[in-house]
Design a protein around this motif. Structure first.
Motif, short mmCIF file in Angstrom:
data_model
loop_
_atom_site.label_atom_id
_atom_site.label_comp_id
_atom_site.label_asym_id
_atom_site.label_seq_id
_atom_site.Cartn_x
_atom_site.Cartn_y
_atom_site.Cartn_z
N ALA A 60 -4.22 -0.18 2.37
CA ALA A 60 -3.95 1.24 2.54
C ALA A 60 -4.74 1.77 3.74
O ALA A 60 -5.91 1.46 3.89
N VAL A 61 -4.08 2.57 4.56
CA VAL A 61 -4.72 3.16 5.74
C VAL A 61 -5.36 4.48 5.33
O VAL A 61 -4.66 5.41 4.92
N PRO A 62 -6.70 4.59 5.40
CA PRO A 62 -7.38 5.80 4.93
C PRO A 62 -7.18 6.99 5.86
O PRO A 62 -7.29 6.86 7.08
N LEU A 63 -6.90 8.14 5.27
CA LEU A 63 -6.65 9.36 6.03
C LEU A 63 -7.66 10.43 5.64
O LEU A 63 -7.70 10.86 4.49
N THR A 64 -8.46 10.84 6.60
CA THR A 64 -9.40 11.93 6.37
C THR A 64 -9.92 12.41 7.71
O THR A 64 -9.92 11.65 8.69
N GLU A 65 -10.34 13.66 7.78
CA GLU A 65 -10.97 14.18 8.98
C GLU A 65 -12.49 14.15 8.84
O GLU A 65 -13.21 14.10 9.83
N PHE A 123 3.28 7.45 1.45
CA PHE A 123 2.01 8.06 1.07
C PHE A 123 1.62 7.57 -0.31
O PHE A 123 2.47 7.41 -1.19
N ASP A 124 0.33 7.30 -0.51
CA ASP A 124 -0.17 6.96 -1.84
C ASP A 124 -1.63 7.37 -1.93
O ASP A 124 -2.27 7.66 -0.91
N TYR A 167 -3.93 8.14 1.51
CA TYR A 167 -3.64 6.94 2.29
C TYR A 167 -2.15 6.87 2.64
O TYR A 167 -1.33 7.52 2.00
N VAL A 168 -1.83 6.04 3.63
CA VAL A 168 -0.46 5.58 3.82
C VAL A 168 -0.45 4.06 3.68
O VAL A 168 -1.41 3.39 4.05
N CYS A 169 0.64 3.54 3.14
CA CYS A 169 0.74 2.12 2.84
C CYS A 169 2.09 1.58 3.32
O CYS A 169 3.07 2.33 3.43
N VAL A 170 2.13 0.27 3.55
CA VAL A 170 3.37 -0.40 3.95
C VAL A 170 3.79 -1.34 2.82
O VAL A 170 3.16 -2.38 2.61
N PRO A 171 4.82 -0.98 2.07
CA PRO A 171 5.26 -1.83 0.95
C PRO A 171 5.73 -3.20 1.42
O PRO A 171 6.20 -3.36 2.55
N MET A 199 -2.42 9.05 -7.32
CA MET A 199 -0.99 8.76 -7.46
C MET A 199 -0.85 7.40 -8.14
O MET A 199 -1.24 7.24 -9.29
N ASN A 200 -0.33 6.41 -7.40
CA ASN A 200 -0.10 5.08 -7.97
C ASN A 200 -0.97 3.99 -7.35
O ASN A 200 -0.86 2.83 -7.73
#
Length: 536
Positions: free
Chosen positions: A153-158, A101-102, A361-365, A106-107
């Motif tokens: 980053a994959v955006p997360l919202t409803e 999660f980011d 968002y969720v991200c893949v490092p 956050m960062n």
């Protein structure tokens, strides 16, 4: 004989058809699951956010054993501050992480300039291999959520916002003859009556953030797309003035520079009080605030157990807040005061101007060695409603009960026995929205309005991200100065908040804000040139 031959031929045709069918199905029948792999996922939050997650993970692994064959290893860090620091350390140590999660708070803005995360755009443009991602994330939505041209980053919202609200004890408001609160004047009256009459109930628990929802938006002002906040310090911000065709940055001013700095801005944005509304309202309400709560940890539990009459939140939290409050305080009723702009309060179309950029968002490092497998997992979540419901709500008919096509309700059992997961860290998506059933009629109107796409207008600055790298030294100094003013201004501690905002601006100018302003204007103009085809 002829009849026998006909029958024989028919039998041969049928047998051949069956054999061909079997052959055509053979690849699917013999296809085996890929080798098992374990994904390392990182989220933040305490026990109030995560409950009974293991049983949902077990259900997912059982459902997908013969297809994805993925195991999930979750690490949950208790607080957002600890999580932010932990991620910095893990990134610096190049530790292997698969999904994290980011957020800009956050960062994410910093990591975006440091090439920490993978560009995931190809996974969203492949409907054959990743149909769930293709279906759930429209192209323009993804474009608006790119960072420096990359989909890291994959955006997360409803919905494109989650309306800011003040929750209050409606049963107490009725007791004092106020009924539902309609505005901040009503809120002031309500808190005054609570402070005067309730021996065991205090007014509001601020919790180390000041007023974090109320007052941030002036309810008497209509938004103007020419005036855009391009840098925020919570209690104030740098305001850009765009030309009428949105192609030029005409000016960037900061409240605290004086009203003359805004003389070219359209009314009421040419008046300083428009920008100082937040800090002045915080000061007005200061005598009603419980002073012991100002420096306490941010937590709505004191409101939920009946010790306070007011707390802040977001509209999406209505159901859980109401359920917990009623369980802890028999007879309590939950009221909601919406804290948004004038046009939103009137429920007009296009009232909420948005960059379409979300908060979570969720991200893949890039340290992950399993990017394809991570994206297969995300694709599974967003392939259909059933998959999505598993991680959003838990086990059907145990943790939640479906109502109709797009609603749900929570079983009447001990909340500690129910699944809970913060959807904003993994599952939120406008394609798969279930609204709470049995909402009060007025609250349902607000939920419906929030989820409607025609509630929103797209900002001229949609897609812009400020690259702070050229001014990172100055930004670090400004951030340090801002942190000393934020809580006192947001909680109303200063007797003369306008003077303190002026003092703040004077200090950030000494720390190099003019260099920041010049760089910000340069990047904004370059963005507008590219978006609208050059200056006019």
């Amino acid at each position: 004989m002829k009849r026998f031959i006909k029958k024989a031929l028919c039998l041969v045709v049928v047998v051949c058809f069956i054999l061909l069918s079997i052959v055509s199905l053979q690849p699917q029948m013999v296809k085996s699951a890929p080798p098992q792999t374990t994904l390392k996922l990182y989220f933040w939050g305490g026990s109030s956010l995560f409950k009974n997650v293991d049983r949902v993970i077990s259900e997912f692994e059982k459902r997908t054993k013969n297809t994805l064959n993925i195991k999930l290893n979750l690490t949950i860090i208790p607080t957002s501050a600890d999580y932010k620091d932990k991620m910095k350390m893990m990134v610096a140590a190049k530790e292997e992480m698969d999904l994290v999660f980011d957020a800009p708070w956050m960062n994410l803005n910093t990591f975006a300039t440091q090439d920490v995360y993978n560009d995931l755009e190809k996974y969203f443009n492949n409907p054959k291999k990743y149909p769930g991602l293709y279906k759930a994330f429209p192209k323009d939505f993804l474009e608006a959520n790119k960072f420096f041209g990359k989909l890291i980053a994959v955006p997360l919202t409803e919905s494109l916002t989650d309306f800011q609200v003040v929750f209050y004890r409606l049963d107490l408001a009725k007791k004092y003859g106020l009924g539902e609160l309609k505005n901040y004047d009503d809120l002031y009256k309500f808190m005054s009556l609570v402070q005067k009459n309730e021996k065991n109930i205090k007014t509001i628990y601020l919790g180390n953030a000041g007023w974090a929802r109320a007052f941030k938006v002036n309810p008497n002002v209509e938004p103007n797309p020419r005036v855009q906040q391009v840098m925020s310090w919570v209690f104030t911000g740098a305001m850009a003035l765009l030309s009428p065709d949105y192609k030029r940055v005409q000016q960037i001013a900061v409240p605290g520079e004086g009203e003359s700095a805004f003389s070219a801005y359209p009314p009421p944005y040419n008046k300083l009080d428009t920008y100082l509304y937040y800090v002045k309202m915080a000061r007005k309400f200061y005598p009603l605030v419980d002073k012991d709560s100002i420096y306490a940890s941010r937590d709505n539990t004191p409101f939920l157990i009946g010790k306070y009459a007011v707390c802040e939140g977001n509209l999406s939290g209505f159901v859980s807040t109401q359920a917990t409050l009623k369980q802890n305080v028999p007879g309590a009723e939950l009221g909601v005061l919406i804290c948004e702009n004038k046009n939103v309060l009137a429920m007009k179309k296009g009232a909420y101007w948005t960059t379409m950029k979300v908060s979570n968002y969720v991200c893949v490092p890039k340290t992950s060695k399993k990017v394809d497998r991570v994206m297969q997992f995300l694709d599974w979540i967003f392939q259909n409603q059933e998959n999505h419901d598993l991680f959003q709500f838990g086990i059907k008919n145990k943790d939640w009960i479906p109502v109709g096509r797009d609603q749900y309700k929570i079983p009447s059992v001990d909340p500690n026995n129910l699944y809970q997961f913060p959807g904003y860290q993994l599952t939120w998506n406008p394609t798969y929205v279930r609204k709470p059933a049995d909402l009060p009629s007025e609250i349902k109107k607000w939920f419906d309005y929030q989820y409607r796409f025609d509630t929103y207008s797209k900002s001229p600055l949609a897609g812009f991200t400020f690259d702070q790298t050229p001014v990172k030294v100055e930004m670090a100094k400004i951030s340090s100065i801002q942190s000393t003013y934020q809580l006192p201004l947001c909680a109303g501690l200063y007797p003369d908040p306008e003077a303190k905002v002026q003092e703040f601006v004077k200090r950030i100018k000494a720390a190099g804000f003019e260099k920041v302003r010049k760089e910000l204007r340069k990047q904004l103009q370059a963005f507008l040139d590219q978006k609208y085809g050059g200056k006019k």
